[in-house]
Write a protein that holds these residues in place. Sequence first.
Motif, mmCIF file in Angstrom:
data_model
loop_
_atom_site.group_PDB
_atom_site.id
_atom_site.type_symbol
_atom_site.label_atom_id
_atom_site.label_comp_id
_atom_site.label_asym_id
_atom_site.label_seq_id
_atom_site.Cartn_x
_atom_site.Cartn_y
_atom_site.Cartn_z
ATOM 1 N N UNK A 1 0.826 -1.209 0.000
ATOM 2 C CA UNK A 1 0.000 0.000 0.000
ATOM 3 C C UNK A 1 0.858 1.256 0.000
ATOM 4 N N UNK A 2 1.956 1.233 0.743
ATOM 5 C CA UNK A 2 2.799 2.434 0.841
ATOM 6 C C UNK A 2 4.039 2.368 -0.041
ATOM 7 N N UNK A 3 4.381 1.181 -0.534
ATOM 8 C CA UNK A 3 5.602 1.043 -1.333
ATOM 9 C C UNK A 3 5.429 -0.134 -2.294
ATOM 10 N N UNK A 4 4.706 0.109 -3.364
ATOM 11 C CA UNK A 4 4.365 -0.968 -4.304
ATOM 12 C C UNK A 4 5.583 -1.531 -5.016
ATOM 13 N N UNK A 5 6.692 -0.814 -5.011
ATOM 14 C CA UNK A 5 7.903 -1.285 -5.691
ATOM 15 C C UNK A 5 8.830 -2.082 -4.776
ATOM 16 N N UNK A 6 8.464 -2.251 -3.512
ATOM 17 C CA UNK A 6 9.339 -2.953 -2.562
ATOM 18 C C UNK A 6 9.454 -4.435 -2.910
ATOM 19 N N UNK A 7 10.611 -5.006 -2.611
ATOM 20 C CA UNK A 7 10.824 -6.445 -2.711
ATOM 21 C C UNK A 7 10.491 -7.080 -1.369
ATOM 22 N N UNK A 8 9.714 -8.150 -1.404
ATOM 23 C CA UNK A 8 9.251 -8.808 -0.176
ATOM 24 C C UNK A 8 9.868 -10.196 -0.078
ATOM 25 N N UNK A 9 10.585 -10.455 1.019
ATOM 26 C CA UNK A 9 11.175 -11.762 1.299
ATOM 27 C C UNK A 9 10.410 -12.394 2.452
ATOM 28 N N UNK A 10 9.977 -13.635 2.292
ATOM 29 C CA UNK A 10 9.165 -14.251 3.336
ATOM 30 C C UNK A 10 9.445 -15.732 3.459
ATOM 31 N N UNK A 11 9.356 -16.230 4.689
ATOM 32 C CA UNK A 11 9.504 -17.662 4.913
ATOM 33 C C UNK A 11 8.765 -18.090 6.174
ATOM 34 N N UNK A 12 8.252 -19.308 6.136
ATOM 35 C CA UNK A 12 7.841 -20.030 7.325
ATOM 36 C C UNK A 12 8.885 -21.126 7.493
ATOM 37 N N UNK A 13 9.837 -20.906 8.402
ATOM 38 C CA UNK A 13 11.024 -21.754 8.477
ATOM 39 C C UNK A 13 10.770 -23.106 9.133
ATOM 40 N N UNK A 14 9.631 -23.261 9.830
ATOM 41 C CA UNK A 14 9.264 -24.566 10.365
ATOM 42 C C UNK A 14 9.316 -24.716 11.864
ATOM 43 N N UNK A 15 9.819 -23.708 12.588
ATOM 44 C CA UNK A 15 9.923 -23.825 14.041
ATOM 45 C C UNK A 15 9.853 -22.436 14.657
ATOM 46 N N UNK A 16 9.000 -22.262 15.653
ATOM 47 C CA UNK A 16 8.834 -20.969 16.325
ATOM 48 C C UNK A 16 9.898 -20.718 17.393
ATOM 49 N N UNK A 17 10.611 -21.758 17.804
ATOM 50 C CA UNK A 17 11.444 -21.664 18.996
ATOM 51 C C UNK A 17 12.919 -21.963 18.779
ATOM 52 N N UNK A 18 13.343 -22.170 17.541
ATOM 53 C CA UNK A 18 14.718 -22.577 17.226
ATOM 54 C C UNK A 18 15.558 -21.338 16.918
ATOM 55 N N UNK A 19 16.424 -20.945 17.846
ATOM 56 C CA UNK A 19 17.214 -19.728 17.682
ATOM 57 C C UNK A 19 18.322 -19.870 16.651
ATOM 58 N N UNK A 20 18.887 -21.049 16.533
ATOM 59 C CA UNK A 20 19.897 -21.259 15.500
ATOM 60 C C UNK A 20 19.282 -21.091 14.114
#
Length: 322
Positions: free
Chosen positions: A168-187
């Motif tokens: 909405x505010x920056x239509x030209x932005x590049x978006x990087x996204x992932x669901x890495x598989x674990x909510x609690x793994x700091x490594x």
Amino acid sequence: MAAGLLAAAPLAALADDSKLTVSMLLAGQIDDKGFMEAGYNGLTAIRDELGAEISYIDGIKPEPELLAGALRELAEKKPDLVIAHGGQNNEAAETVAAEFPDVKFVVVQGAVTGPNLSSYEVLQEESAWLAGAAAGLMTKTGTVGHISGIRVKPGLKGRGGFYHGLMHTNADATFLTTFAGDQDDNELSYRVASDEIEKGADIIFTMLNAGRTGAIEAMREHGVNQIGNVRDWYPDHPDVFIASAIANVSIAGLEAAKDLAEGEWQGGRIVKIGLSNPDAVSLALSPDVPEDVRTRVDELRQKIIDGEIEVSTEYDGPELSY
């Protein structure tokens, strides 16, 4: 698996003057400083504000059979209300609620209903949308990231909301996204955050639980800003957090218990709590955020409340995999 029981004074609002009993299942750690801890805080508020007797089970892996087993353990004691904290409980709650028709069930951030089952949802996608809008206004590289763990519906909706706010505010932005598989793994979160940073992200929105620490460390090392979720993270790490998409999910369980105590609880419905309740949903901005960004975000917030902006939660674009 850990369990606990706490008690308080009788609940005068109940017609028979008996004590309200509420049990909660938390598919994670009650001290994760995130989503699960917020749920536990909601449970203790039920005790403190309603005088209820409370019990809980935590430390359960988010697997349907394990969750169902824990819900059965709670339901067998016949509390007035069983709260399953988190959308990962949808399937298990549907199954177990049908097995215990005389017990009332609620899923926090859920999307399921039944004769004795309701969902109470804090609309974190609304604060996530505002977070995306703020990121679009503040990114210098034009690349913005998102990191989450397991692919539960509330997390997917939050990611979708963030993406559409960014566009909405920056239509030209590049978006990087992932669901890495674990909510609690700091490594894992450290590695994923480092990779998104290497790909150009200078602001990353994280929807993590105990695994947030790894992402914080990676962003601190590289001088990258993080947007947190659930609560305001700036006071803890002012050098890293530029904003937090607050979704006070502790309110959902408390509202469900209040409805039950006041005779207003109903099965078969989904109760939604959004930006119109600023105690539940809001975007917290760090003191370093420019005033023009603050003004724009506040304008967008009001447009969402007024219905002028519809918060879309869909996303079918590319994802990073690890």
